[in-house]
Design a protein around this motif. Structure first.
Motif, PDB file in Angstrom:
ATOM      1  N   LEU A  18       0.847  -1.190   0.000  1.00  0.00           N
ATOM      2  CA  LEU A  18       0.000   0.000   0.000  1.00  0.00           C
ATOM      3  C   LEU A  18       0.882   1.239   0.000  1.00  0.00           C
ATOM      4  O   LEU A  18       1.887   1.298   0.712  1.00  0.00           O
ATOM      5  N   CYS A  19       0.486   2.199  -0.809  1.00  0.00           N
ATOM      6  CA  CYS A  19       1.270   3.428  -0.930  1.00  0.00           C
ATOM      7  C   CYS A  19       0.318   4.610  -1.068  1.00  0.00           C
ATOM      8  O   CYS A  19      -0.598   4.580  -1.896  1.00  0.00           O
ATOM      9  N   GLY A  20       0.503   5.635  -0.245  1.00  0.00           N
ATOM     10  CA  GLY A  20      -0.318   6.823  -0.345  1.00  0.00           C
ATOM     11  C   GLY A  20      -1.660   6.675   0.335  1.00  0.00           C
ATOM     12  O   GLY A  20      -1.941   5.700   1.033  1.00  0.00           O
ATOM     13  N   SER A  21      -2.511   7.665   0.112  1.00  0.00           N
ATOM     14  CA  SER A  21      -3.865   7.656   0.668  1.00  0.00           C
ATOM     15  C   SER A  21      -4.797   8.352  -0.309  1.00  0.00           C
ATOM     16  O   SER A  21      -4.367   9.167  -1.122  1.00  0.00           O
ATOM     17  N   GLY A  22      -6.073   8.005  -0.218  1.00  0.00           N
ATOM     18  CA  GLY A  22      -7.043   8.590  -1.140  1.00  0.00           C
ATOM     19  C   GLY A  22      -7.817   7.513  -1.857  1.00  0.00           C
ATOM     20  O   GLY A  22      -7.909   6.364  -1.395  1.00  0.00           O
ATOM     21  N   ALA A  42       3.215   3.347  -9.101  1.00  0.00           N
ATOM     22  CA  ALA A  42       2.582   3.520  -7.790  1.00  0.00           C
ATOM     23  C   ALA A  42       3.046   4.812  -7.127  1.00  0.00           C
ATOM     24  O   ALA A  42       2.251   5.537  -6.513  1.00  0.00           O
ATOM     25  N   ARG A  43       4.327   5.112  -7.258  1.00  0.00           N
ATOM     26  CA  ARG A  43       4.862   6.328  -6.652  1.00  0.00           C
ATOM     27  C   ARG A  43       4.195   7.569  -7.238  1.00  0.00           C
ATOM     28  O   ARG A  43       3.813   8.490  -6.501  1.00  0.00           O
ATOM     29  N   VAL A  44       4.030   7.608  -8.549  1.00  0.00           N
ATOM     30  CA  VAL A  44       3.418   8.764  -9.200  1.00  0.00           C
ATOM     31  C   VAL A  44       1.949   8.900  -8.788  1.00  0.00           C
ATOM     32  O   VAL A  44       1.471   9.998  -8.486  1.00  0.00           O
ATOM     33  N   LEU A  45       1.229   7.791  -8.772  1.00  0.00           N
ATOM     34  CA  LEU A  45      -0.184   7.854  -8.400  1.00  0.00           C
ATOM     35  C   LEU A  45      -0.352   8.280  -6.945  1.00  0.00           C
ATOM     36  O   LEU A  45      -1.245   9.079  -6.619  1.00  0.00           O
ATOM     37  N   ALA A  46       0.506   7.750  -6.070  1.00  0.00           N
ATOM     38  CA  ALA A  46       0.426   8.136  -4.659  1.00  0.00           C
ATOM     39  C   ALA A  46       0.758   9.608  -4.477  1.00  0.00           C
ATOM     40  O   ALA A  46       0.108  10.317  -3.689  1.00  0.00           O
ATOM     41  N   ALA A  47       1.759  10.100  -5.205  1.00  0.00           N
ATOM     42  CA  ALA A  47       2.116  11.514  -5.123  1.00  0.00           C
ATOM     43  C   ALA A  47       0.989  12.396  -5.644  1.00  0.00           C
ATOM     44  O   ALA A  47       0.880  13.563  -5.259  1.00  0.00           O
ATOM     45  N   GLY A  48       0.143  11.827  -6.499  1.00  0.00           N
ATOM     46  CA  GLY A  48      -0.979  12.578  -7.044  1.00  0.00           C
ATOM     47  C   GLY A  48      -2.235  12.512  -6.192  1.00  0.00           C
ATOM     48  O   GLY A  48      -3.306  12.957  -6.629  1.00  0.00           O
ATOM     49  N   GLY A  49      -2.139  11.922  -4.992  1.00  0.00           N
ATOM     50  CA  GLY A  49      -3.270  11.934  -4.078  1.00  0.00           C
ATOM     51  C   GLY A  49      -4.135  10.694  -4.080  1.00  0.00           C
ATOM     52  O   GLY A  49      -5.277  10.727  -3.603  1.00  0.00           O
ATOM     53  N   GLN A  51      -4.389   6.241  -3.370  1.00  0.00           N
ATOM     54  CA  GLN A  51      -3.783   5.126  -2.653  1.00  0.00           C
ATOM     55  C   GLN A  51      -3.623   3.956  -3.612  1.00  0.00           C
ATOM     56  O   GLN A  51      -4.602   3.503  -4.216  1.00  0.00           O
ATOM     57  N   THR A  52      -2.404   3.466  -3.775  1.00  0.00           N
ATOM     58  CA  THR A  52      -2.196   2.295  -4.625  1.00  0.00           C
ATOM     59  C   THR A  52      -2.127   1.050  -3.763  1.00  0.00           C
ATOM     60  O   THR A  52      -1.559   1.049  -2.666  1.00  0.00           O
ATOM     61  N   ILE A  53      -2.723  -0.020  -4.283  1.00  0.00           N
ATOM     62  CA  ILE A  53      -2.730  -1.321  -3.613  1.00  0.00           C
ATOM     63  C   ILE A  53      -2.213  -2.335  -4.636  1.00  0.00           C
ATOM     64  O   ILE A  53      -2.941  -2.736  -5.548  1.00  0.00           O
ATOM     65  N   SER A  54      -0.945  -2.684  -4.516  1.00  0.00           N
ATOM     66  CA  SER A  54      -0.343  -3.661  -5.424  1.00  0.00           C
ATOM     67  C   SER A  54      -0.561  -5.041  -4.826  1.00  0.00           C
ATOM     68  O   SER A  54      -0.077  -5.334  -3.728  1.00  0.00           O
ATOM     69  N   VAL A  55      -1.298  -5.892  -5.534  1.00  0.00           N
ATOM     70  CA  VAL A  55      -1.697  -7.198  -5.006  1.00  0.00           C
ATOM     71  C   VAL A  55      -0.921  -8.303  -5.714  1.00  0.00           C
ATOM     72  O   VAL A  55      -1.047  -8.481  -6.936  1.00  0.00           O
ATOM     73  N   ASN A  56      -0.126  -9.036  -4.964  1.00  0.00           N
ATOM     74  CA  ASN A  56       0.516 -10.216  -5.520  1.00  0.00           C
ATOM     75  C   ASN A  56      -0.487 -11.365  -5.526  1.00  0.00           C
ATOM     76  O   ASN A  56      -1.010 -11.748  -4.469  1.00  0.00           O
ATOM     77  N   MET A  57      -0.760 -11.899  -6.689  1.00  0.00           N
ATOM     78  CA  MET A  57      -1.717 -12.988  -6.798  1.00  0.00           C
ATOM     79  C   MET A  57      -1.125 -14.281  -6.233  1.00  0.00           C
ATOM     80  O   MET A  57       0.081 -14.389  -6.000  1.00  0.00           O
ATOM     81  N   ARG A  58      -1.975 -15.247  -6.010  1.00  0.00           N
ATOM     82  CA  ARG A  58      -1.550 -16.524  -5.431  1.00  0.00           C
ATOM     83  C   ARG A  58      -0.280 -17.061  -6.113  1.00  0.00           C
ATOM     84  O   ARG A  58      -0.203 -17.113  -7.337  1.00  0.00           O
ATOM     85  N   GLY A  59       0.689 -17.440  -5.285  1.00  0.00           N
ATOM     86  CA  GLY A  59       1.899 -18.063  -5.806  1.00  0.00           C
ATOM     87  C   GLY A  59       3.018 -17.109  -6.139  1.00  0.00           C
ATOM     88  O   GLY A  59       4.122 -17.549  -6.468  1.00  0.00           O
ATOM     89  N   THR A  60       2.780 -15.807  -6.079  1.00  0.00           N
ATOM     90  CA  THR A  60       3.832 -14.830  -6.380  1.00  0.00           C
ATOM     91  C   THR A  60       4.201 -14.065  -5.118  1.00  0.00           C
ATOM     92  O   THR A  60       3.362 -13.870  -4.233  1.00  0.00           O
ATOM     93  N   GLY A  61       5.456 -13.612  -5.042  1.00  0.00           N
ATOM     94  CA  GLY A  61       5.902 -12.939  -3.833  1.00  0.00           C
ATOM     95  C   GLY A  61       5.690 -13.837  -2.634  1.00  0.00           C
ATOM     96  O   GLY A  61       6.035 -15.025  -2.661  1.00  0.00           O
ATOM     97  N   GLU A  62       5.083 -13.274  -1.595  1.00  0.00           N
ATOM     98  CA  GLU A  62       4.782 -14.058  -0.397  1.00  0.00           C
ATOM     99  C   GLU A  62       3.304 -14.428  -0.316  1.00  0.00           C
ATOM    100  O   GLU A  62       2.820 -14.817   0.752  1.00  0.00           O
ATOM    101  N   SER A  63       2.596 -14.330  -1.432  1.00  0.00           N
ATOM    102  CA  SER A  63       1.184 -14.727  -1.461  1.00  0.00           C
ATOM    103  C   SER A  63       1.077 -16.246  -1.558  1.00  0.00           C
ATOM    104  O   SER A  63       1.831 -16.889  -2.295  1.00  0.00           O
ATOM    105  N   ARG A  64       0.137 -16.789  -0.850  1.00  0.00           N
ATOM    106  CA  ARG A  64      -0.049 -18.232  -0.796  1.00  0.00           C
ATOM    107  C   ARG A  64      -1.509 -18.580  -1.059  1.00  0.00           C
ATOM    108  O   ARG A  64      -2.410 -17.830  -0.753  1.00  0.00           O
TER     109      ARG A  64
END
Length: 262
Positions: A18-22, A42-49, A51-64
């Motif tokens: 999660l990055c930013g708010s709004g 995400a950085r640009v969108l958050a700076a623009g006001g 909130q970004t929510i980057s979701v790793n789908m099942r099996g990627t990153g630490e998603s299970r």
């Protein structure tokens, strides 16, 4: 402010950044890939006001979560569960490659949770000239970076004008890539193709072999003014990294950022 969270949804645990708010903007990556390559967007969108929510789908990153017998609808339910757990919908959805199938499916299944859908590399109706994924079946590593997916596995992710090194930041799980693609195999195209009634921005590379640009034009022809199309020359399937400034500006303007921060 950047925050990592693990969110329990039905049958899965999803790692989210999660990055930013709004107003929320959900970012969904390509099949088998984690969302780190969205960091600049995400950085640009958050700076623009927003909130970004980057979701790793099942099996990627630490998603299970199991992918056996899982359908595209189930992956859409996962994303809906994240929005409900955060109590922050409705959201703009930005989906890249396979991620936009999940986004469009969620928009069709749960329209009350979705403000708009941005489709980066539209696919579904018109397929590649030859099947995808053969090289991924031969992968010997559990994870690979995107550059090696192109040079070693033969992934058709780039325009001939692009250097594979730009994909070094992409983290991919080859077996999960194939499992994600399989989730749409027995789902009817009409279940997700039109994204319900959500406004659609389609950004596509004119050199995209994996998701030929005829897909975006077919969406525009079928749904008219609900669909806005941007065709990018010298860009392929990973247009978000091949033409990052153009893509970032277009997405930011579509989801409501006024002056795009630099």
């Amino acid at each position: 402010m950047r925050q990592r969270r693990k969110i329990e949804v039905s049958g899965a645990t999803l790692e989210c950044t999660l990055c930013g708010s709004g107003t929320p903007v959900v970012l969904l990556a390509n099949a088998g890939c984690s969302t780190g390559y969205f960091d600049d967007l995400a950085r640009v969108l958050a700076a623009g006001g927003l909130q970004t929510i980057s979701v790793n789908m099942r099996g990627t990153g630490e998603s299970r979560g199991s992918l056996d017998g899982t359908s595209l609808h189930d992956l859409a339910v996962d994303v809906a569960g994240v929005l409900e757990a955060l109590d922050c919908g409705p959201a703009h959805l930005v989906g890249h490659a396979f991620g936009n199938r999940v986004a469009r499916c969620l928009a069709a299944d749960r329209p009350s949770l979705v403000r708009s859908v941005t489709v980066l590399a539209a696919g579904g109706l018109i397929g590649p000239e030859t099947p995808l994924g053969a090289g991924f079946r031969n992968a010997t590593e559990v994870t690979m970076n995107g550059s090696d997916c192109v040079t070693v596995l033969g992934a058709r992710w780039l325009s001939p004008a692009s250097d594979p090194k730009i994909l070094a930041q992409v983290e991919c799980w080859p077996a999960v890539h194939l499992a994600h693609l399989a989730t749409s195999r027995h789902v009817a195209l009409e279940d997700w193709w039109g994204a319900g009634t959500a406004p659609l921005l389609v950004i596509q590379g004119l050199d995209d072999e994996a998701a030929p640009p005829g897909n975006g034009h077919a969406l525009r022809e079928q749904f008219g003014e609900r669909v806005r199309i941007i065709d990018l020359p010298r860009a392929g399937h990973f247009l978000v990294l091949e033409q990052p400034e153009v893509v970032t500006r277009a997405v930011a303007e579509f989801v409501g950022v006024g002056a795009v921060p630099r």
